[in-house]
Every structure is written in C-alpha cells, then in structure tokens.
Scaffold this motif. Structure first.
Motif, PDB file in Angstrom:
ATOM      1  N   MET A   1     -18.631  59.120  41.351  1.00 44.40           N
ATOM      2  CA  MET A   1     -17.355  59.806  41.300  1.00 44.40           C
ATOM      3  C   MET A   1     -16.314  58.905  41.977  1.00 44.40           C
ATOM      4  O   MET A   1     -16.501  58.506  43.121  1.00 44.40           O
ATOM      5  CB  MET A   1     -17.472  61.154  42.029  1.00 44.40           C
ATOM      6  CG  MET A   1     -16.284  62.034  41.902  1.00 44.40           C
ATOM      7  SD  MET A   1     -16.530  63.608  42.761  1.00 44.40           S
ATOM      8  CE  MET A   1     -16.540  64.716  41.400  1.00 44.40           C
ATOM      9  N   PRO A   2     -15.228  58.629  41.291  1.00 43.77           N
ATOM     10  CA  PRO A   2     -14.205  57.764  41.874  1.00 43.77           C
ATOM     11  C   PRO A   2     -13.567  58.389  43.108  1.00 43.77           C
ATOM     12  O   PRO A   2     -13.528  59.610  43.271  1.00 43.77           O
ATOM     13  CB  PRO A   2     -13.172  57.611  40.766  1.00 43.77           C
ATOM     14  CG  PRO A   2     -13.842  58.053  39.520  1.00 43.77           C
ATOM     15  CD  PRO A   2     -14.943  58.958  39.913  1.00 43.77           C
ATOM     16  N   ARG A   3     -13.064  57.538  43.952  1.00 40.41           N
ATOM     17  CA  ARG A   3     -12.477  57.966  45.216  1.00 40.41           C
ATOM     18  C   ARG A   3     -11.287  58.907  44.989  1.00 40.41           C
ATOM     19  O   ARG A   3     -11.104  59.871  45.722  1.00 40.41           O
ATOM     20  CB  ARG A   3     -12.055  56.739  46.001  1.00 40.41           C
ATOM     21  CG  ARG A   3     -11.521  57.050  47.348  1.00 40.41           C
ATOM     22  CD  ARG A   3     -11.131  55.771  48.058  1.00 40.41           C
ATOM     23  NE  ARG A   3     -10.580  56.109  49.343  1.00 40.41           N
ATOM     24  CZ  ARG A   3     -10.869  55.493  50.447  1.00 40.41           C
ATOM     25  NH1 ARG A   3     -11.709  54.493  50.433  1.00 40.41           N
ATOM     26  NH2 ARG A   3     -10.321  55.858  51.570  1.00 40.41           N
ATOM     27  N   SER A   4     -10.469  58.642  43.981  1.00 40.91           N
ATOM     28  CA  SER A   4      -9.295  59.486  43.719  1.00 40.91           C
ATOM     29  C   SER A   4      -9.711  60.906  43.310  1.00 40.91           C
ATOM     30  O   SER A   4      -9.020  61.874  43.628  1.00 40.91           O
ATOM     31  CB  SER A   4      -8.411  58.860  42.643  1.00 40.91           C
ATOM     32  OG  SER A   4      -9.114  58.766  41.426  1.00 40.91           O
ATOM     33  N   ASP A   5     -10.842  61.041  42.613  1.00 37.17           N
ATOM     34  CA  ASP A   5     -11.338  62.370  42.242  1.00 37.17           C
ATOM     35  C   ASP A   5     -11.778  63.156  43.464  1.00 37.17           C
ATOM     36  O   ASP A   5     -11.545  64.364  43.561  1.00 37.17           O
ATOM     37  CB  ASP A   5     -12.498  62.253  41.255  1.00 37.17           C
ATOM     38  CG  ASP A   5     -12.065  61.826  39.858  1.00 37.17           C
ATOM     39  OD1 ASP A   5     -10.838  61.854  39.590  1.00 37.17           O
ATOM     40  OD2 ASP A   5     -12.941  61.473  39.055  1.00 37.17           O
ATOM     41  N   ILE A   6     -12.411  62.474  44.395  1.00 37.35           N
ATOM     42  CA  ILE A   6     -12.872  63.123  45.629  1.00 37.35           C
ATOM     43  C   ILE A   6     -11.674  63.585  46.449  1.00 37.35           C
ATOM     44  O   ILE A   6     -11.647  64.714  46.952  1.00 37.35           O
ATOM     45  CB  ILE A   6     -13.779  62.176  46.444  1.00 37.35           C
ATOM     46  CG1 ILE A   6     -15.065  61.904  45.673  1.00 37.35           C
ATOM     47  CG2 ILE A   6     -14.078  62.767  47.817  1.00 37.35           C
ATOM     48  CD1 ILE A   6     -15.944  60.843  46.281  1.00 37.35           C
ATOM     49  N   ILE A   7     -10.668  62.735  46.549  1.00 32.81           N
ATOM     50  CA  ILE A   7      -9.466  63.102  47.305  1.00 32.81           C
ATOM     51  C   ILE A   7      -8.767  64.294  46.635  1.00 32.81           C
ATOM     52  O   ILE A   7      -8.337  65.236  47.311  1.00 32.81           O
ATOM     53  CB  ILE A   7      -8.518  61.892  47.432  1.00 32.81           C
ATOM     54  CG1 ILE A   7      -9.164  60.835  48.335  1.00 32.81           C
ATOM     55  CG2 ILE A   7      -7.163  62.313  47.983  1.00 32.81           C
ATOM     56  CD1 ILE A   7      -8.431  59.520  48.378  1.00 32.81           C
TER      57      ILE A   7
END
Length: 85
Positions: A1-7
């Motif tokens: 999961m990309p970092r921007s999705d987690i944020i």
C-alpha cells in the motif's frame, strides 16, 4: 500500500472520530439546554409560542419550528405541542 494511501486513510479515520465527538457533544448540549429551559420557566414562553403557531399551522410544522428555534429534541418539542393541544 503506497504511503499516500495510508496517510489518506489515517486522515479519514481522524475526521470520522472528530465527527462522532461533535455529534456526542451536540447531544449533551441539547439535553442541557432542555434542562435549563425547564428550570428557568422558559417552557411557559415556548408553550405560548407553540399555541400561537398551532392556530395557523399543523402539529408537525409546530414541532419543527420549535426544534429549529430553541434547539429542542424531538421528544421535548412534541411534549410541548401535546401539552398545549
């Protein structure tokens, strides 16, 4: 999961939690408002206003009007309208 999705997911979770907190605080304030109205005798003024509104409107519209103007719960507004009927 990309970092921007987690944020983005964390921001959404934080906003949802904040919304639930605001809803709960609003509910508490409405109950306090009803208690203050009852303790100060302001219900008599509201009853008089409800009686005036009922002369030209339906019960449902009267309840809605009282809720909007005084921030009453549905139950409290309905009790007032029933008491003047």
């Amino acid at each position: 999961m990309p970092r921007s999705d987690i944020i983005s997911l964390l921001i959404i979770i934080a906003l949802v939690c904040w919304c639930f907190t605001l809803i709960r605080e609003n509910s508490i304030l409405k109950r306090e408002n009803a208690k203050l109205l009852e303790n100060t005798g302001a219900y008599e003024d509201i009853k008089n206003e409800a009686n005036e509104i009922l002369k030209t409107s339906t019960e449902v519209k009267t309840v809605k009007s009282l809720r909007e103007k005084y921030g009453l719960s549905l139950i409290d507004a309905k009790k007032i309208v029933d008491s003047v009927r």
